[in-house]
Scaffold this motif. Structure first.
Motif, mmCIF file in Angstrom:
data_model
loop_
_atom_site.group_PDB
_atom_site.id
_atom_site.type_symbol
_atom_site.label_atom_id
_atom_site.label_comp_id
_atom_site.label_asym_id
_atom_site.label_seq_id
_atom_site.Cartn_x
_atom_site.Cartn_y
_atom_site.Cartn_z
ATOM 1 N N HIS A 365 0.743 -1.152 0.013
ATOM 2 C CA HIS A 365 -0.017 0.132 0.047
ATOM 3 C C HIS A 365 0.590 1.422 -0.120
ATOM 4 C CE1 HIS A 365 -3.800 -2.201 0.230
ATOM 5 N NE2 HIS A 365 -3.340 -2.781 1.345
ATOM 6 N N HIS A 366 1.784 1.342 -0.706
ATOM 7 C CA HIS A 366 2.958 2.414 -0.697
ATOM 8 C C HIS A 366 2.061 3.660 -1.344
ATOM 9 C CE1 HIS A 366 4.242 1.646 -4.860
ATOM 10 N NE2 HIS A 366 4.231 0.409 -4.392
ATOM 11 N N LEU A 367 1.330 3.399 -2.072
ATOM 12 C CA LEU A 367 0.652 4.580 -2.932
ATOM 13 C C LEU A 367 -0.159 5.121 -1.921
ATOM 14 C CD1 LEU A 367 0.515 5.736 -5.841
ATOM 15 C CD2 LEU A 367 -1.207 4.370 -6.448
ATOM 16 N N ALA A 368 -1.162 4.350 -1.244
ATOM 17 C CA ALA A 368 -2.100 4.997 -0.204
ATOM 18 C C ALA A 368 -1.424 5.649 0.595
ATOM 19 C CB ALA A 368 -2.941 3.677 0.243
ATOM 20 N N LEU A 369 -0.313 5.157 1.251
ATOM 21 C CA LEU A 369 0.231 5.760 2.457
ATOM 22 C C LEU A 369 0.954 7.045 1.814
ATOM 23 C CD1 LEU A 369 2.208 2.680 3.817
ATOM 24 C CD2 LEU A 369 0.518 3.813 4.955
ATOM 25 N N ARG A 370 1.333 7.137 0.455
ATOM 26 C CA ARG A 370 1.517 8.548 -0.029
ATOM 27 C C ARG A 370 0.553 9.468 0.080
ATOM 28 N NH1 ARG A 370 5.839 5.339 -1.867
ATOM 29 N NH2 ARG A 370 7.833 6.489 -2.553
ATOM 30 N N ALA A 371 -0.841 8.913 -0.258
ATOM 31 C CA ALA A 371 -1.912 9.704 -0.159
ATOM 32 C C ALA A 371 -2.317 10.249 1.042
ATOM 33 C CB ALA A 371 -3.009 9.052 -0.733
ATOM 34 N N VAL A 372 -1.900 9.401 1.955
ATOM 35 C CA VAL A 372 -2.217 9.731 3.541
ATOM 36 C C VAL A 372 -0.977 10.691 3.923
ATOM 37 C CG1 VAL A 372 -2.061 8.816 6.001
ATOM 38 C CG2 VAL A 372 -2.612 7.310 4.077
ATOM 39 N N ALA A 373 0.076 10.755 3.304
ATOM 40 C CA ALA A 373 1.332 11.835 3.795
ATOM 41 C C ALA A 373 0.571 13.149 3.099
ATOM 42 C CB ALA A 373 2.294 11.533 3.245
ATOM 43 N N VAL A 382 5.787 10.925 9.104
ATOM 44 C CA VAL A 382 5.765 9.304 9.436
ATOM 45 C C VAL A 382 6.337 8.743 8.280
ATOM 46 C CG1 VAL A 382 4.414 7.585 9.897
ATOM 47 C CG2 VAL A 382 3.996 9.424 11.303
ATOM 48 N N VAL A 383 5.830 9.288 7.050
ATOM 49 C CA VAL A 383 6.141 8.506 5.693
ATOM 50 C C VAL A 383 7.416 8.792 5.340
ATOM 51 C CG1 VAL A 383 5.430 8.929 3.352
ATOM 52 C CG2 VAL A 383 3.495 8.417 4.749
ATOM 53 N N ALA A 384 7.824 10.037 5.614
ATOM 54 C CA ALA A 384 9.161 10.433 5.220
ATOM 55 C C ALA A 384 10.194 9.725 6.039
ATOM 56 C CB ALA A 384 9.545 11.800 5.375
ATOM 57 N N GLN A 385 9.854 9.076 7.276
ATOM 58 C CA GLN A 385 10.690 8.184 7.816
ATOM 59 C C GLN A 385 10.591 6.833 7.608
ATOM 60 O OE1 GLN A 385 12.741 9.404 10.440
ATOM 61 N NE2 GLN A 385 11.945 11.491 10.489
ATOM 62 N N ALA A 386 9.421 6.375 6.955
ATOM 63 C CA ALA A 386 9.334 4.838 6.614
ATOM 64 C C ALA A 386 9.167 4.560 5.172
ATOM 65 C CB ALA A 386 8.242 4.423 7.533
ATOM 66 N N LEU A 387 8.756 5.389 4.389
ATOM 67 C CA LEU A 387 8.359 4.732 3.187
ATOM 68 C C LEU A 387 9.546 4.870 2.035
ATOM 69 C CD1 LEU A 387 5.561 3.948 2.630
ATOM 70 C CD2 LEU A 387 5.210 6.057 1.228
ATOM 71 N N PRO A 388 9.739 3.997 1.350
ATOM 72 C CA PRO A 388 11.077 3.967 0.379
ATOM 73 C C PRO A 388 10.735 4.796 -0.951
ATOM 74 C CG PRO A 388 10.053 1.730 0.295
ATOM 75 C CD PRO A 388 9.121 2.510 1.440
#
Ligand code: ATP
Length: 615
Positions: A365-373, A382-388
């Motif tokens: 769900h990296h795409l959805a997490l980007r939308a959350v960011a 949070v996303v900047a710390q965790a998402l590649p």
């Protein structure tokens, strides 16, 4: 003299069926709902009264009978409530609003029966002592009859009989009734049963569960505590919820998230989907007072929550008159916000602690997490710390890029990234590809967050990081460079010499987006007529006809040095062309037919020279 409006019942039913309801199946929801409300009214007065709605498809398949053990109707009430459209017994008489404990509120639901039948027959006995049972028959032509019955055997409650029209028998077939009743009534807090055939016997099959699935899970955990286990069994809770998802939604969730908004009496669970889905596909199963409103509700969760499928029940959200959507009111806004916060806390915890769920969430769900960011600053951190993100040093987090690279440099497009990535990589520079969906927006937003330095990287900036060769060396290779420039001018490519690491990369190709834009304009300028051409010309500097690409030869590379040392060698052209073409491929550009021809010519020349030398 003032006169009363008259109602054309046929016209009204047509209006409802075409404009309000999604289909004739809603008749079952409406009668079920009336039964539940009648039981609520009765158990308010007598908590020990039976609470049951039974649906009995006729053996001959021609109709259906629905019986409830609710409060029933007197003859006067039948006349007042059943035969007056828009009249309901469920409204607060002082406030004029629907009362919180009831599902119905408009006084139109019963009309849905006319979607499948021409006659609605209601037999009822009121819970009020001493009242005789009544039979009320309403016809689709807008007439009705009501009579009291002498039959003392009729039990308190109401029975509705519907003989389906010939074109609507499908809606009363046993299988359809089981499906519809399970859909609408599986969460109802009372017995809902359908009479079905099982091995030649007619038996009552219970449709409704005794508790909401998430309440069962909590209860089971509590049982565990009683029997000596120390803490509520989280594993058992998760299992109960997973079982529900598998049985009712048809998938095994990646994780489950409990949702609870006490302020609006909303509880439920969000299931993290096992596969990636596209934005806008958030569809949730929403119940109000434990009766299904929609299996495809898309307003109760934030837009960015498309990576979960939620099942929720709310005691205070309000369905619209169709009962198929939720009213977009304050309660809904408040609930959506609270659910959003709960999902964000779950994401934060999950992304902070490495775990198998974290790995699968990031992967799926990296795409959805980007939308959350993009939806909130907290989540951005949070996303900047965790998402590649894709970077010149491999896939890594923005936090890592900032740590290692001092600042976050990025290209807003993938094309731009491909242009500079090989050189940047060779220089040990950390550059992020911001060309994927949401990424450039995330980076732009991050640039405004305190503690972050985020800047765009251009080809020009990169050139500055390549070490210029000394003046003596420039002089030494001047003839060779002139020849190379003349040769590659045909390819719209300049040639320069720099020293850079690693030494095994002979040359890189840099593309100047600005020069390309200028070239495109002047090309159009040439093609266009006078007036338009003149206008376009004003955007470009006529003296500026520099090639839009530059081949940066690496002076630390052996082959390059040897080639530059022999500008008059017969293989110089073929060698230079080969350097150009390999840099082109390194930049991620495919070879066109012209380049393929050039490659083949250059290789055969080099080969011929090599073979000559050996002979
Ligand atoms: N099974 C039943 N038992 C007792 N009363 C009933 C039953 N079904 C209908 N009624 C009475 O008839 C009235 C009208 O019912 P109807 O279904 O048309 O509207 P409603 O349930 O009040 O509101 P809505 O249109 O929102 O469903 C109800 O308010 C209720 O008083």
């Amino acid at each position: 003299m003032a006169q009363r409006f008259k109602v054309d019942l046929g016209g009204l039913v047509e209006l409802l069926s075409k404009n309000l309801y999604s289909g004739p199946q809603v008749y079952l929801r409406e009668v079920l709902q009336n039964g539940v409300d009648a039981i609520t009214a009765r158990t308010d007065l007598d908590p020990d009264a039976p609470a049951r709605v039974r649906l009995e498809p006729w053996v001959d398949g021609a109709g259906i009978t629905i019986t409830d053990t609710g409060i029933g109707l007197t003859a006067t009430q039948a006349e007042e409530f059943l035969a007056t459209i828009g009249r309901t017994s469920k409204r607060d008489e002082v406030l004029g609003e629907g009362r919180a404990e009831y599902l119905g509120q408009f006084g139109i639901g019963l009309l849905a029966c006319f979607l499948i039948a021409d006659a609605v027959e209601v037999t009822s006995r009121s819970a009020t002592p001493g009242e005789a049972p009544v039979r009320w028959v309403g016809l689709a032509d807008g007439t009705f009859e009501v009579q009291t019955l002498a039959d003392a055997e009729v039990e308190i409650g109401t029975t509705i009989s519907l003989k389906a029209r010939a074109d609507a028998t499908h809606w009363v077939a046993e299988e359809t009734v089981v499906t519809l009743a399970s859909d609408y009534g599986d969460m109802l807090p009372l017995e809902v049963s359908v009479r079905v055939n099982a091995g030649g016997q007619r038996v009552w099959r219970r449709i409704s569960r005794t508790r909401l699935p998430w309440a069962v899970a909590v209860e089971k955990s509590a049982e565990g505590t009683e029997h000596g286990s120390t803490a509520p069994n989280a594993h058992e809770t998760a299992m109960a919820l997973t079982n529900y998802a598998e049985a009712s939604l048809g998938f095994t969730p990646l994780a489950t998230i409990s949702l609870n908004v006490p302020a609006t009496g909303t509880t439920g669970v969000a299931y993290v989907l096992p596969q990636a889905v596209s934005p806008g596909s958030g569809r949730h199963r929403v119940y109000v007072k434990q009766m299904l409103v929609s299996g495809r509700e898309d307003t109760l969760l934030p837009d960015w929550a498309f990576f979960v499928r939620a099942v929720l029940n709310s005691e205070s959200l309000t369905p619209t008159a169709s009962r198929e959507q939720l009213r977009e009111d304050e309660v809904l806004l408040l609930t959506r916000e609270a659910i959003g916060e709960q999902l964000k806390s779950w994401i934060t915890v999950t992304l902070t602690e490495p775990s198998p769920v974290q790995a699968r969430l990031l992967e799926t769900h990296h795409l959805a997490l980007r939308a959350v960011a993009l939806a909130s600053d907290d989540m951005l951190d949070v996303v900047a710390q965790a998402l590649p993100f894709e970077t010149t040093q491999g896939f890594t987090t923005l936090a890592e890029v900032a740590r290692e690279g001092g600042a976050v440099r990025f290209t807003p497009t993938t094309e731009g990234y491909r242009r500079i990535a090989p050189v940047a990589r060779a220089q040990g520079l950390w550059v992020v590809n911001g060309g994927y969906v949401y990424d450039a927006d995330i980076l732009a937003k991050l640039a405004h967050r305190p503690g972050w330095e985020v800047t765009e990287m251009t080809a020009g900036e990169l050139t500055q990081t390549l070490e210029v060769v000394g003046i003596d060396r420039e002089f030494e290779v001047m003839a060779a460079l002139e020849r190379a420039k003349a040769l590659l001018a045909e390819q719209d490519c300049d040639v320069q010499l720099r020293s850079f690491a690693p030494a095994d990369v002979p040359a890189v190709l840099l593309r100047d987006a600005e020069a390309e834009r200028r070239r495109a304009i002047s090309q159009e300028n040439e093609d266009a007529g006078n007036v338009w051409g003149g206008l376009l010309g004003s955007f470009t500097d006529p003296s500026d006809s520099k090639p839009s690409r530059t081949l940066m030869l690496n002076d630390t590379n052996d082959s390059v040095r040897r080639l530059l040392a022999q500008p008059h060698h017969t293989s110089f052209e073929a060698g230079m062309n080969t350097l150009y073409l390999s840099a082109l491929m390194l930049a991620g550009e495919g070879l066109g037919s012209r380049e393929t021809g050039l490659l083949s010519d250059s290789l055969s020349q080099l080969l011929a020279a090599a073979l000559r030398t050996e002979n």
